[in-house]
Motif scaffolding. Structure first.
Motif, PDB file in Angstrom:
ATOM      1  N   UNK A  17       7.101  -1.160  -2.752  1.00 29.56           N
ATOM      2  CA  UNK A  17       5.957  -1.823  -2.141  1.00 29.56           C
ATOM      3  C   UNK A  17       6.437  -2.803  -1.079  1.00 29.56           C
ATOM      4  N   UNK A  18       6.122  -2.546   0.214  1.00 26.62           N
ATOM      5  CA  UNK A  18       6.537  -3.487   1.257  1.00 26.62           C
ATOM      6  C   UNK A  18       5.805  -4.826   1.152  1.00 26.62           C
ATOM      7  N   UNK A  19       4.611  -4.825   0.604  1.00 28.32           N
ATOM      8  CA  UNK A  19       3.861  -6.074   0.439  1.00 28.32           C
ATOM      9  C   UNK A  19       4.460  -6.950  -0.643  1.00 28.32           C
ATOM     10  N   UNK A  20       4.815  -6.353  -1.772  1.00 29.61           N
ATOM     11  CA  UNK A  20       5.394  -7.103  -2.889  1.00 29.61           C
ATOM     12  C   UNK A  20       6.908  -7.242  -2.770  1.00 29.61           C
ATOM     13  N   UNK A  21       7.521  -6.456  -1.878  1.00 27.70           N
ATOM     14  CA  UNK A  21       8.983  -6.444  -1.728  1.00 27.70           C
ATOM     15  C   UNK A  21       9.669  -6.115  -3.053  1.00 27.70           C
ATOM     16  N   UNK A  22       9.115  -5.118  -3.756  1.00 30.06           N
ATOM     17  CA  UNK A  22       9.659  -4.714  -5.059  1.00 30.06           C
ATOM     18  C   UNK A  22       9.257  -3.273  -5.349  1.00 30.06           C
ATOM     19  N   UNK A  23       9.939  -2.671  -6.304  1.00 32.99           N
ATOM     20  CA  UNK A  23       9.561  -1.348  -6.754  1.00 32.99           C
ATOM     21  C   UNK A  23       8.335  -1.424  -7.637  1.00 32.99           C
ATOM     22  N   UNK A  55      -3.762  -3.080 -12.582  1.00 34.19           N
ATOM     23  CA  UNK A  55      -4.107  -2.821 -11.173  1.00 34.19           C
ATOM     24  C   UNK A  55      -5.394  -3.573 -10.816  1.00 34.19           C
ATOM     25  N   UNK A  56      -5.581  -3.960  -9.573  1.00 30.77           N
ATOM     26  CA  UNK A  56      -4.703  -3.770  -8.435  1.00 30.77           C
ATOM     27  C   UNK A  56      -3.557  -4.779  -8.456  1.00 30.77           C
ATOM     28  N   UNK A  57      -2.404  -4.354  -7.963  1.00 28.64           N
ATOM     29  CA  UNK A  57      -1.220  -5.210  -7.972  1.00 28.64           C
ATOM     30  C   UNK A  57      -1.255  -6.250  -6.856  1.00 28.64           C
ATOM     31  N   UNK A  59      -4.015  -8.299  -4.150  1.00 27.59           N
ATOM     32  CA  UNK A  59      -5.409  -8.571  -3.842  1.00 27.59           C
ATOM     33  C   UNK A  59      -5.753  -7.999  -2.468  1.00 27.59           C
ATOM     34  N   UNK A  60      -6.989  -7.533  -2.253  1.00 32.86           N
ATOM     35  CA  UNK A  60      -7.361  -6.878  -0.991  1.00 32.86           C
ATOM     36  C   UNK A  60      -7.137  -7.729   0.266  1.00 32.86           C
ATOM     37  N   UNK A  61      -7.179  -9.039   0.164  1.00 34.18           N
ATOM     38  CA  UNK A  61      -7.033  -9.876   1.343  1.00 34.18           C
ATOM     39  C   UNK A  61      -5.563 -10.147   1.734  1.00 34.18           C
ATOM     40  N   UNK A  62      -4.607  -9.667   0.933  1.00 38.86           N
ATOM     41  CA  UNK A  62      -3.188  -9.879   1.202  1.00 38.86           C
ATOM     42  C   UNK A  62      -2.678  -8.809   2.154  1.00 38.86           C
ATOM     43  N   UNK A  63      -1.934  -9.224   3.180  1.00 38.33           N
ATOM     44  CA  UNK A  63      -1.352  -8.274   4.142  1.00 38.33           C
ATOM     45  C   UNK A  63       0.156  -8.354   4.116  1.00 38.33           C
ATOM     46  N   UNK A  64       0.787  -7.239   4.455  1.00 39.96           N
ATOM     47  CA  UNK A  64       2.246  -7.197   4.537  1.00 39.96           C
ATOM     48  C   UNK A  64       2.723  -8.102   5.658  1.00 39.96           C
ATOM     49  N   UNK A  65       3.897  -8.671   5.485  1.00 46.94           N
ATOM     50  CA  UNK A  65       4.431  -9.591   6.510  1.00 46.94           C
ATOM     51  C   UNK A  65       5.312  -8.862   7.472  1.00 46.94           C
TER      52      UNK A  65
END
Length: 65
Positions: A17-23, A55-57, A59-65
């Motif tokens: 997951x590029x948003x969470x920076x984790x598998x 889930x969801x892991x 939140x909808x308002x979070x974007x990838x950096x």
């Protein structure tokens, strides 16, 4: 896998997951394993530690950096 090495479910998919920076992965687990439980996932002949989350892991308002 649980702490004793017993199979407690089946991993259905996994990716980075590029948003969470984790598998992350989706699994069908024994209902006894609630969010927050620690489990092991066999990845290419080794066991990696994972935590059960609901889930969801992200939140909808979070974007990838």
């Amino acid at each position: 896998m649980d702490a004793d090495g017993a199979v407690v479910g089946v991993l259905t998919s996994g990716t980075f997951s590029p948003t969470l920076q984790a598998g992350i992965g989706l699994a069908l687990l024994d209902p006894a394993y609630k969010p927050g439980a620690d489990v092991g996932v066999r990845v290419r002949n080794r066991v990696e530690p994972f935590t059960v989350e609901k889930a969801p892991l992200v939140q909808p308002h979070v974007r990838a950096q």
